[in-house]
Motif scaffolding. Structure first.
Motif, PDB file in Angstrom:
ATOM      1  N   ALA A 111       0.816  -1.218   0.000  1.00 30.19           N
ATOM      2  CA  ALA A 111       0.000   0.000   0.000  1.00 30.19           C
ATOM      3  C   ALA A 111       0.849   1.268   0.000  1.00 30.19           C
ATOM      4  O   ALA A 111       0.402   2.321  -0.455  1.00 30.19           O
ATOM      5  CB  ALA A 111      -0.938  -0.008   1.206  1.00 30.19           C
ATOM      6  N   LEU A 112       2.073   1.194   0.492  1.00 29.70           N
ATOM      7  CA  LEU A 112       2.933   2.373   0.607  1.00 29.70           C
ATOM      8  C   LEU A 112       3.878   2.568  -0.579  1.00 29.70           C
ATOM      9  O   LEU A 112       4.457   3.645  -0.737  1.00 29.70           O
ATOM     10  CB  LEU A 112       3.743   2.286   1.902  1.00 29.70           C
ATOM     11  CG  LEU A 112       2.909   2.356   3.176  1.00 29.70           C
ATOM     12  CD1 LEU A 112       3.743   1.940   4.374  1.00 29.70           C
ATOM     13  CD2 LEU A 112       2.333   3.740   3.364  1.00 29.70           C
ATOM     14  N   ILE A 113       4.036   1.559  -1.405  1.00 31.43           N
ATOM     15  CA  ILE A 113       5.022   1.618  -2.481  1.00 31.43           C
ATOM     16  C   ILE A 113       4.758   2.771  -3.446  1.00 31.43           C
ATOM     17  O   ILE A 113       5.679   3.510  -3.804  1.00 31.43           O
ATOM     18  CB  ILE A 113       5.096   0.275  -3.237  1.00 31.43           C
ATOM     19  CG1 ILE A 113       5.754  -0.763  -2.340  1.00 31.43           C
ATOM     20  CG2 ILE A 113       5.864   0.411  -4.545  1.00 31.43           C
ATOM     21  CD1 ILE A 113       5.745  -2.162  -2.906  1.00 31.43           C
ATOM     22  N   GLU A 114       3.529   2.942  -3.876  1.00 31.73           N
ATOM     23  CA  GLU A 114       3.217   4.003  -4.849  1.00 31.73           C
ATOM     24  C   GLU A 114       3.531   5.389  -4.284  1.00 31.73           C
ATOM     25  O   GLU A 114       4.145   6.217  -4.953  1.00 31.73           O
ATOM     26  CB  GLU A 114       1.758   3.924  -5.275  1.00 31.73           C
ATOM     27  CG  GLU A 114       1.401   4.924  -6.349  1.00 31.73           C
ATOM     28  CD  GLU A 114      -0.046   4.809  -6.802  1.00 31.73           C
ATOM     29  OE1 GLU A 114      -0.569   5.837  -7.273  1.00 31.73           O
ATOM     30  OE2 GLU A 114      -0.650   3.729  -6.691  1.00 31.73           O
ATOM     31  N   GLU A 115       3.123   5.618  -3.044  1.00 32.00           N
ATOM     32  CA  GLU A 115       3.379   6.918  -2.427  1.00 32.00           C
ATOM     33  C   GLU A 115       4.875   7.151  -2.245  1.00 32.00           C
ATOM     34  O   GLU A 115       5.385   8.241  -2.507  1.00 32.00           O
ATOM     35  CB  GLU A 115       2.655   7.027  -1.082  1.00 32.00           C
ATOM     36  CG  GLU A 115       2.776   8.384  -0.443  1.00 32.00           C
ATOM     37  CD  GLU A 115       1.998   8.514   0.856  1.00 32.00           C
ATOM     38  OE1 GLU A 115       1.993   9.630   1.405  1.00 32.00           O
ATOM     39  OE2 GLU A 115       1.415   7.519   1.341  1.00 32.00           O
ATOM     40  N   LYS A 116       5.598   6.123  -1.815  1.00 30.71           N
ATOM     41  CA  LYS A 116       7.041   6.245  -1.633  1.00 30.71           C
ATOM     42  C   LYS A 116       7.731   6.546  -2.960  1.00 30.71           C
ATOM     43  O   LYS A 116       8.610   7.409  -3.028  1.00 30.71           O
ATOM     44  CB  LYS A 116       7.618   4.967  -1.020  1.00 30.71           C
ATOM     45  CG  LYS A 116       9.130   5.043  -0.799  1.00 30.71           C
ATOM     46  CD  LYS A 116       9.683   3.778  -0.182  1.00 30.71           C
ATOM     47  CE  LYS A 116       9.981   2.773  -1.256  1.00 30.71           C
ATOM     48  NZ  LYS A 116      10.773   1.622  -0.779  1.00 30.71           N
ATOM     49  N   THR A 117       7.314   5.865  -4.006  1.00 32.94           N
ATOM     50  CA  THR A 117       7.914   6.073  -5.328  1.00 32.94           C
ATOM     51  C   THR A 117       7.656   7.492  -5.819  1.00 32.94           C
ATOM     52  O   THR A 117       8.573   8.166  -6.300  1.00 32.94           O
ATOM     53  CB  THR A 117       7.359   5.041  -6.329  1.00 32.94           C
ATOM     54  OG1 THR A 117       7.665   3.730  -5.849  1.00 32.94           O
ATOM     55  CG2 THR A 117       7.951   5.232  -7.709  1.00 32.94           C
ATOM     56  N   LYS A 118       6.432   7.949  -5.686  1.00 32.26           N
ATOM     57  CA  LYS A 118       6.069   9.304  -6.118  1.00 32.26           C
ATOM     58  C   LYS A 118       6.868  10.356  -5.352  1.00 32.26           C
ATOM     59  O   LYS A 118       7.475  11.250  -5.946  1.00 32.26           O
ATOM     60  CB  LYS A 118       4.570   9.521  -5.912  1.00 32.26           C
ATOM     61  CG  LYS A 118       4.077  10.897  -6.257  1.00 32.26           C
ATOM     62  CD  LYS A 118       2.587  10.998  -5.964  1.00 32.26           C
ATOM     63  CE  LYS A 118       2.173  12.425  -5.845  1.00 32.26           C
ATOM     64  NZ  LYS A 118       0.791  12.565  -5.375  1.00 32.26           N
ATOM     65  N   LEU A 119       6.887  10.244  -4.030  1.00 33.68           N
ATOM     66  CA  LEU A 119       7.624  11.208  -3.215  1.00 33.68           C
ATOM     67  C   LEU A 119       9.126  11.121  -3.468  1.00 33.68           C
ATOM     68  O   LEU A 119       9.813  12.141  -3.476  1.00 33.68           O
ATOM     69  CB  LEU A 119       7.325  10.992  -1.734  1.00 33.68           C
ATOM     70  CG  LEU A 119       5.940  11.425  -1.271  1.00 33.68           C
ATOM     71  CD1 LEU A 119       5.669  10.924   0.144  1.00 33.68           C
ATOM     72  CD2 LEU A 119       5.784  12.933  -1.346  1.00 33.68           C
ATOM     73  N   GLY A 120       9.621   9.917  -3.692  1.00 33.51           N
ATOM     74  CA  GLY A 120      11.044   9.741  -3.973  1.00 33.51           C
ATOM     75  C   GLY A 120      11.464  10.453  -5.247  1.00 33.51           C
ATOM     76  O   GLY A 120      12.519  11.091  -5.292  1.00 33.51           O
ATOM     77  N   ARG A 121      10.632  10.364  -6.272  1.00 30.80           N
ATOM     78  CA  ARG A 121      10.941  11.054  -7.532  1.00 30.80           C
ATOM     79  C   ARG A 121      10.941  12.568  -7.350  1.00 30.80           C
ATOM     80  O   ARG A 121      11.820  13.266  -7.857  1.00 30.80           O
ATOM     81  CB  ARG A 121       9.935  10.657  -8.605  1.00 30.80           C
ATOM     82  CG  ARG A 121      10.146   9.271  -9.131  1.00 30.80           C
ATOM     83  CD  ARG A 121       9.190   8.968 -10.273  1.00 30.80           C
ATOM     84  NE  ARG A 121       9.350   7.583 -10.678  1.00 30.80           N
ATOM     85  CZ  ARG A 121       8.347   6.766 -10.913  1.00 30.80           C
ATOM     86  NH1 ARG A 121       7.105   7.192 -10.816  1.00 30.80           N
ATOM     87  NH2 ARG A 121       8.581   5.520 -11.276  1.00 30.80           N
TER      88      ARG A 121
END
Length: 92
Positions: A38-48
Motif C-alpha cells: 500500500a505504501l510503495i506508490e506513495e514512496k515512489t512518487k515522493l522519492g521522484r
C-alpha cells in the motif's frame, strides 16, 4: 520561487518521504505484505519529487549560499533522516 521557499518545500517533501519510509519499515518488520504494498506508490512518487528537487538545489550553489542558514541546517538534518530510513529499509 526564492531559495528559502524552495528549501521549505523540500523540507515538507523530505518529512513526508521519511514518514512513508518509516511506515513501510514498520510494515516490513511486522511482515505486513499488504501494508508494504500500500505504501510503495506513495514512496515512489515522493522519492521522484525529492530527487528532482535535490538535483535542482544542488545545481544552484550560488542560491544555496544565500539561503537562510537555519533552513540549510534543517535540510541537512532531514537529508540524514531520509538516508537513515532508507538504509533501514534496505536492511529489512
Amino acid at each position: 520561487m526564492d531559495i528559502n521557499q524552495r528549501i521549505t518545500d523540500l523540507l515538507t517533501i523530505s518529512e513526508r518521504l521519511a514518514d512513508v519510509i518509516e511506515r513501510e519499515n514498520a510494515a516490513l518488520a511486522a511482515h505486513d505484505r499488504a501494508g508494504t504494498i500500500a505504501l510503495i506508490e506513495e514512496k515512489t512518487k515522493l522519492g521522484r519529487i525529492y530527487e528532482s528537487r535535490i538535483e535542482a538545489l544542488t545545481g544552484d550553489e550560488e542560491a544555496l549560499a544565500e539561503a537562510d542558514p537555519e533552513l540549510r541546517a534543517m535540510l541537512r538534518e532531514f537529508g540524514v533522516r531520509v538516508k537513515d530510513t532508507l538504509d533501514e529499509n534496505a536492511r529489512l
